[in-house]
Design an enzyme around this catalytic site. Structure first.
Site, PDB file in Angstrom:
ATOM      1  N   HIS A 193       9.820  94.335  21.653  1.00 43.84           N
ATOM      2  CA  HIS A 193      10.953  94.493  22.869  1.00 43.84           C
ATOM      3  C   HIS A 193      10.489  92.888  22.961  1.00 43.84           C
ATOM      4  O   HIS A 193       9.633  92.013  22.676  1.00 43.84           O
ATOM      5  CB  HIS A 193       9.267  95.002  23.841  1.00 43.84           C
ATOM      6  CG  HIS A 193      10.024  96.347  24.256  1.00 43.84           C
ATOM      7  ND1 HIS A 193      10.201  96.917  23.211  1.00 43.84           N
ATOM      8  CD2 HIS A 193       8.757  97.657  24.935  1.00 43.84           C
ATOM      9  CE1 HIS A 193      10.325  98.599  24.023  1.00 43.84           C
ATOM     10  NE2 HIS A 193       9.224  98.700  24.879  1.00 43.84           N
TER      11      HIS A 193
ATOM     12  N   CYS B 177       4.860 100.143  27.484  1.00 42.32           N
ATOM     13  CA  CYS B 177       4.763  98.748  26.864  1.00 42.32           C
ATOM     14  C   CYS B 177       4.791  97.455  27.298  1.00 42.32           C
ATOM     15  O   CYS B 177       4.774  96.493  27.686  1.00 42.32           O
ATOM     16  CB  CYS B 177       4.951  99.419  25.027  1.00 42.32           C
ATOM     17  SG  CYS B 177       7.066  99.716  25.762  1.00 42.32           S
TER      18      CYS B 177
END
Lengths: 347, 347
Positions: free
Chosen positions: B243, B130
């Site tokens: 994130h 990710c």
């Protein structure tokens, strides 16, 4: 105890003021009389000190008439207004705001780094910004061994930097979000609980916010290293009272990570927190309520032959603010500097 | 629609599996038959797809007998076990785990960056980590203009990277802390609510954790830039599903911030989020549920003549995992690559 002093706390009811009160008591600062000052709004509140109840008084000029040291933590405009009055009345002001930090006549002091800077004070000594203090304590011992050329720092800053009400707001936000409600945003511009955002201080023309420029400029002044290049990204995270920082250092020559570790192990104000087996390193929950800056994850930077990476967490209210101010006051007492030795600051 | 495909999701009940299901429906992926696979534990659960109820089945070899594409998101060991079986049965596996990412025979693909890499697949195509995907999308367009020499990244990673149960745990922790109780720590080694800690993946001999090494190695592979030097500090923060990353870039020559801004304004998969007046930049709460990586705070690095700072937030489950996998599947369909063109992977 040879002598004791008349102390005033300006901003006594804030997060830092509350911590100042506790530290003065815990560290047995030699106080003959303690005056708690705040805005009209907080006047009348009662605080306990050494078992006595003290009433918070509204600040006014005559409150400084019989005071030796003022510990000020009520914001920049308040300090700008009252510090000159206190100094004129004969007190020394240890100021936690940003008002005087970059004034060339005002010492900017982290006792573990540049204690001698207090000698030349003209009535005011500035306490650096929290992120600067924490980084300074951690990297100064390395800088002593080999001058740092460049720092790239990313911060993970707790709500406490925005004050006691901000800490409360984050908790209220979390409660609201967990109940599927809209989180309140009175202090912060955006919800901070379960979120984060770049530090919302004023942006300059280069795109750096005030908080970042404090790290850049204050560190240069404290280290007396005007050629030390620093970049920072300051970010507010949903943590209550300890800041963390990811710090990338560049030196002129390689700096062995084990040597850095050995140096930091015995550096004042630093606690090395590294358990590589358990994957245990500095965390805000462990730094909260502690005096030391927790430092760990010291690694050779694999992207630069002379680079070193480190990670820290430190209590923003304590070493990042109140403790550092009390340490400066202790230094003034130790060195008998409670009367200005330099010409009074032209405030 | 010319053709449609038999699709299986392996790990259908996890956070990424759930998102895969939604994206396949929302993006109208040409599906003739959809099989939901998971461990024995989750078998029997029911999921809705295009208004139909589908029952999750326990994975077994014969489940892959009539499948064209497998989207796998059930962790490395599960992928290692089942990908060879699926490939042998004639399916192409888009694998979200780290199992095959650094295998030189396996393409590692971010469609906005290296779509052509899919051409040479041998049955398995790996979806990057990710943090790598989000950074790649944001910095690749700049790298095209002028090769990046060095990256120093600090991450602010949400709980979702550790799965759906981790997201739930953070909420439980917050509830407990707000009630003055001890927060549960079943998934995470330490409380994450109102706290944060360096990413708790395995540490190598150099002191880098696995998550950091993924950013270092995977970005090099995706960019086909083995001399690109990267250092990263990966940190878990109490955010649910997006994130953020503070990224410091060094080029060989100065890179004008306005030019970078212009480039990113029209780059695929990127949304420029910068309101300098309002101090409004990418935040997890805005990135959550969005396809694009939000990029902003683009600044000339004041510590390096050829440096550039930027800040991003991206949905970890979506572009950081499920969306990227679906985009790879779409690419395979578009290019008619659903039969392996390279020799089958020696799995």
């Amino acid at each position: 105890m040879s002598q004791s002093y008349r102390v005033a706390i300006l901003g006594a009811t804030g997060a830092v003021g509350t911590e100042l009160l506790q530290l003065l008591e815990a560290r047995k600062f030699p106080i003959s009389e303690l005056t708690l000052l705040a805005s009209e709004r907080s006047a009348g509140e009662v605080r306990s000190f050494r078992g006595e109840e003290l009433t918070v008084e509204a600040v006014s000029p005559e409150k400084f008439d019989a005071v030796d040291i003022v510990l000020a933590s009520a914001g920049g405009s308040t300090s700008k207004e009252w510090a000159p009055i206190a100094v004129k009345a004969g007190a020394v002001v240890v100021d936690n705001s940003s008002a005087f930090r970059m004034d060339p006549q005002v010492p900017l002091v982290v006792p573990e780094v540049n204690p001698d800077a207090v000698e030349a004070h003209g009535g005011v000594i500035a306490n650096p910004n929290c992120t600067t203090i924490l980084m300074s304590v951690a990297v100064w011992p390395l800088h002593q061994k080999q001058p740092i050329q460049r720092i790239v720092a990313s911060t993970y800053q707790s709500a406490s930097g925005a004050g006691a009400r901000a800490m409360e707001e984050v908790k209220q936000q979390a409660r609201a979000i967990l109940q599927g409600q809209v989180p309140p945003t009175e202090i912060f511009p955006y919800p901070l609980a379960f979120n984060l955002f770049p530090h919302n201080s004023d942006l300059n023309d280069q795109g750096y916010c005030a908080e970042e420029m404090k790290m850049v400029q204050e560190t240069g002044k404290i280290f007396a290293a005007s050629d030390l290049r620093i970049s920072a990204t300051c970010v507010r995270v949903p943590v209550l009272r300890a800041h963390s920082e990811a710090i990338n250092l560049e030196f002129e020559q390689p700096f062995d990570a084990d040597e850095a570790r050995e140096i930091l192990k015995s550096s004042p104000g630093v606690k090395l927190v590294e358990d590589w087996q358990a994957n245990y390193f500095p965390m805000p929950m462990d730094a909260s309520g502690r005096d030391e800056v927790l430092v760990g994850r010291i690694r050779q930077d694999i992207s630069h032959p002379n680079g070193l990476e480190l990670w820290l967490s430190g209590d923003q209210i304590r070493k990042g603010a109140a403790l550092n101010a009390v340490q400066i006051a202790e230094l003034l007492v130790e060195r008998n500097l409670l009367k200005a030795s330099a010409p009074a600051l032209a405030l």
